[in-house]
Design a protein around this motif. Sequence first.
Motif, PDB file in Angstrom:
ATOM      1  N   GLU A  76       0.825  -1.204   0.000  1.00  0.00           N
ATOM      2  CA  GLU A  76       0.000   0.000   0.000  1.00  0.00           C
ATOM      3  C   GLU A  76       0.863   1.260   0.000  1.00  0.00           C
ATOM      4  N   ARG A  77       1.873   1.296   0.866  1.00  0.00           N
ATOM      5  CA  ARG A  77       2.779   2.464   0.914  1.00  0.00           C
ATOM      6  C   ARG A  77       3.514   2.646  -0.416  1.00  0.00           C
ATOM      7  N   THR A  78       4.019   1.546  -0.950  1.00  0.00           N
ATOM      8  CA  THR A  78       4.806   1.607  -2.183  1.00  0.00           C
ATOM      9  C   THR A  78       3.948   2.072  -3.347  1.00  0.00           C
ATOM     10  N   LEU A  79       2.777   1.487  -3.503  1.00  0.00           N
ATOM     11  CA  LEU A  79       1.899   1.857  -4.611  1.00  0.00           C
ATOM     12  C   LEU A  79       1.372   3.276  -4.454  1.00  0.00           C
ATOM     13  N   ASP A  80       1.087   3.703  -3.224  1.00  0.00           N
ATOM     14  CA  ASP A  80       0.667   5.092  -2.996  1.00  0.00           C
ATOM     15  C   ASP A  80       1.762   6.069  -3.423  1.00  0.00           C
ATOM     16  N   SER A  81       3.013   5.717  -3.185  1.00  0.00           N
ATOM     17  CA  SER A  81       4.135   6.586  -3.574  1.00  0.00           C
ATOM     18  C   SER A  81       4.255   6.726  -5.087  1.00  0.00           C
ATOM     19  N   LEU A  82       3.725   5.750  -5.814  1.00  0.00           N
ATOM     20  CA  LEU A  82       3.805   5.759  -7.281  1.00  0.00           C
ATOM     21  C   LEU A  82       2.499   6.218  -7.930  1.00  0.00           C
ATOM     22  N   GLU A  83       1.635   6.806  -7.139  1.00  0.00           N
ATOM     23  CA  GLU A  83       0.335   7.237  -7.661  1.00  0.00           C
ATOM     24  C   GLU A  83       0.509   8.093  -8.918  1.00  0.00           C
ATOM     25  N   GLY A  84      -0.291   7.779  -9.925  1.00  0.00           N
ATOM     26  CA  GLY A  84      -0.245   8.499 -11.190  1.00  0.00           C
ATOM     27  C   GLY A  84       0.787   7.960 -12.169  1.00  0.00           C
ATOM     28  N   ARG A  85       1.589   6.991 -11.767  1.00  0.00           N
ATOM     29  CA  ARG A  85       2.638   6.425 -12.627  1.00  0.00           C
ATOM     30  C   ARG A  85       2.182   5.177 -13.373  1.00  0.00           C
ATOM     31  N   PHE A  86       0.978   4.682 -13.054  1.00  0.00           N
ATOM     32  CA  PHE A  86       0.434   3.508 -13.740  1.00  0.00           C
ATOM     33  C   PHE A  86      -1.085   3.625 -13.733  1.00  0.00           C
ATOM     34  N   ALA A  87      -1.728   2.932 -14.676  1.00  0.00           N
ATOM     35  CA  ALA A  87      -3.180   3.008 -14.789  1.00  0.00           C
ATOM     36  C   ALA A  87      -3.871   2.119 -13.752  1.00  0.00           C
ATOM     37  N   GLN A  88      -3.490   0.856 -13.716  1.00  0.00           N
ATOM     38  CA  GLN A  88      -4.105  -0.094 -12.796  1.00  0.00           C
ATOM     39  C   GLN A  88      -3.036  -1.015 -12.232  1.00  0.00           C
ATOM     40  N   CYS A  89      -3.255  -1.441 -11.006  1.00  0.00           N
ATOM     41  CA  CYS A  89      -2.380  -2.447 -10.417  1.00  0.00           C
ATOM     42  C   CYS A  89      -3.268  -3.496  -9.758  1.00  0.00           C
ATOM     43  N   TRP A  90      -3.100  -4.725 -10.184  1.00  0.00           N
ATOM     44  CA  TRP A  90      -3.848  -5.846  -9.611  1.00  0.00           C
ATOM     45  C   TRP A  90      -2.885  -6.670  -8.775  1.00  0.00           C
ATOM     46  N   ILE A  91      -3.319  -7.003  -7.599  1.00  0.00           N
ATOM     47  CA  ILE A  91      -2.540  -7.887  -6.744  1.00  0.00           C
ATOM     48  C   ILE A  91      -3.218  -9.241  -6.773  1.00  0.00           C
ATOM     49  N   VAL A  92      -2.520 -10.217  -7.310  1.00  0.00           N
ATOM     50  CA  VAL A  92      -3.063 -11.566  -7.432  1.00  0.00           C
ATOM     51  C   VAL A  92      -2.585 -12.367  -6.229  1.00  0.00           C
ATOM     52  N   ASP A  93      -3.544 -12.736  -5.418  1.00  0.00           N
ATOM     53  CA  ASP A  93      -3.221 -13.503  -4.225  1.00  0.00           C
ATOM     54  C   ASP A  93      -4.320 -14.545  -4.040  1.00  0.00           C
ATOM     55  N   TYR A  94      -4.048 -15.506  -3.213  1.00  0.00           N
ATOM     56  CA  TYR A  94      -5.015 -16.569  -2.977  1.00  0.00           C
ATOM     57  C   TYR A  94      -6.085 -16.128  -1.992  1.00  0.00           C
ATOM     58  N   GLN A  95      -7.251 -16.746  -2.101  1.00  0.00           N
ATOM     59  CA  GLN A  95      -8.411 -16.397  -1.301  1.00  0.00           C
ATOM     60  C   GLN A  95      -8.109 -16.431   0.195  1.00  0.00           C
ATOM     61  N   TRP A  96      -7.329 -17.386   0.631  1.00  0.00           N
ATOM     62  CA  TRP A  96      -7.053 -17.503   2.058  1.00  0.00           C
ATOM     63  C   TRP A  96      -6.225 -16.345   2.599  1.00  0.00           C
ATOM     64  N   ASN A  97      -5.652 -15.522   1.722  1.00  0.00           N
ATOM     65  CA  ASN A  97      -4.898 -14.345   2.169  1.00  0.00           C
ATOM     66  C   ASN A  97      -5.759 -13.083   2.213  1.00  0.00           C
ATOM     67  N   GLU A  98      -7.018 -13.192   1.867  1.00  0.00           N
ATOM     68  CA  GLU A  98      -7.898 -12.023   1.834  1.00  0.00           C
ATOM     69  C   GLU A  98      -7.931 -11.239   3.153  1.00  0.00           C
ATOM     70  N   PRO A  99      -7.899 -11.900   4.308  1.00  0.00           N
ATOM     71  CA  PRO A  99      -7.913 -11.129   5.574  1.00  0.00           C
ATOM     72  C   PRO A  99      -6.687 -10.217   5.747  1.00  0.00           C
ATOM     73  N   LEU A 100      -5.635 -10.424   4.978  1.00  0.00           N
ATOM     74  CA  LEU A 100      -4.445  -9.572   5.092  1.00  0.00           C
ATOM     75  C   LEU A 100      -4.653  -8.176   4.494  1.00  0.00           C
ATOM     76  N   TYR A 101      -5.652  -8.027   3.649  1.00  0.00           N
ATOM     77  CA  TYR A 101      -5.864  -6.782   2.917  1.00  0.00           C
ATOM     78  C   TYR A 101      -7.025  -5.994   3.484  1.00  0.00           C
ATOM     79  N   ALA A 102      -6.832  -4.687   3.587  1.00  0.00           N
ATOM     80  CA  ALA A 102      -7.904  -3.803   4.008  1.00  0.00           C
ATOM     81  C   ALA A 102      -8.877  -3.657   2.839  1.00  0.00           C
ATOM     82  N   PRO A 103     -10.179  -3.578   3.121  1.00  0.00           N
ATOM     83  CA  PRO A 103     -11.146  -3.369   2.037  1.00  0.00           C
ATOM     84  C   PRO A 103     -10.893  -2.026   1.362  1.00  0.00           C
ATOM     85  N   ARG A 104     -11.112  -1.963   0.052  1.00  0.00           N
ATOM     86  CA  ARG A 104     -10.950  -0.711  -0.704  1.00  0.00           C
ATOM     87  C   ARG A 104     -12.263  -0.315  -1.302  1.00  0.00           C
TER      88      ARG A 104
END
Length: 144
Positions: free
Chosen positions: A116-144
């Motif tokens: 989150e920190r890294t991608l926020d620092s690059l705001e405006g430098r890319f159109a979309q960023c998808w993070i591909v992770d497995y379903q069981w890791n979903e609790p690691l991510y804050a809802p957006r």
Amino acid sequence: MLADGAARQHLLDEHPQAAQVSVGLPLRANLSVLENICIVPQYRQNLGYEDAADQAWGLLGLLGRTDCAFKRDPDLDHEERFIAKLLRAVVLTPPIILIDRPGMLLPDTHYPPFLERTLDSLEGRFAQCWIVDYQWNEPLYAPR
């Protein structure tokens, strides 16, 4: 979040235009981080080394990671290696940057806040960023 490896592979196959940040796409071990980032615009956009280096140096500066610019792959920690791979993807200016299984790329980092920190620092430098992770890791991510 993906249910399994087959779903992951299907997503990757369906989006060949995405620039991947992945364990399976290593850095060139004989090049520094700066050179690994520079090589993309040099060959894809016919940019001269000085202009490509300025661009790469600027991106490293945005992330506060200029300290790793002259290190080669064997001397990098996981975060530095990830940053090099991510910036190599960013300079491609693809429609999608796809970070594939960040836990494999950042095994000793609590990676959701780092991403989150890294991608926020690059705001405006890319159109979309998808993070591909497995379903069981979903609790690691804050809802957006």
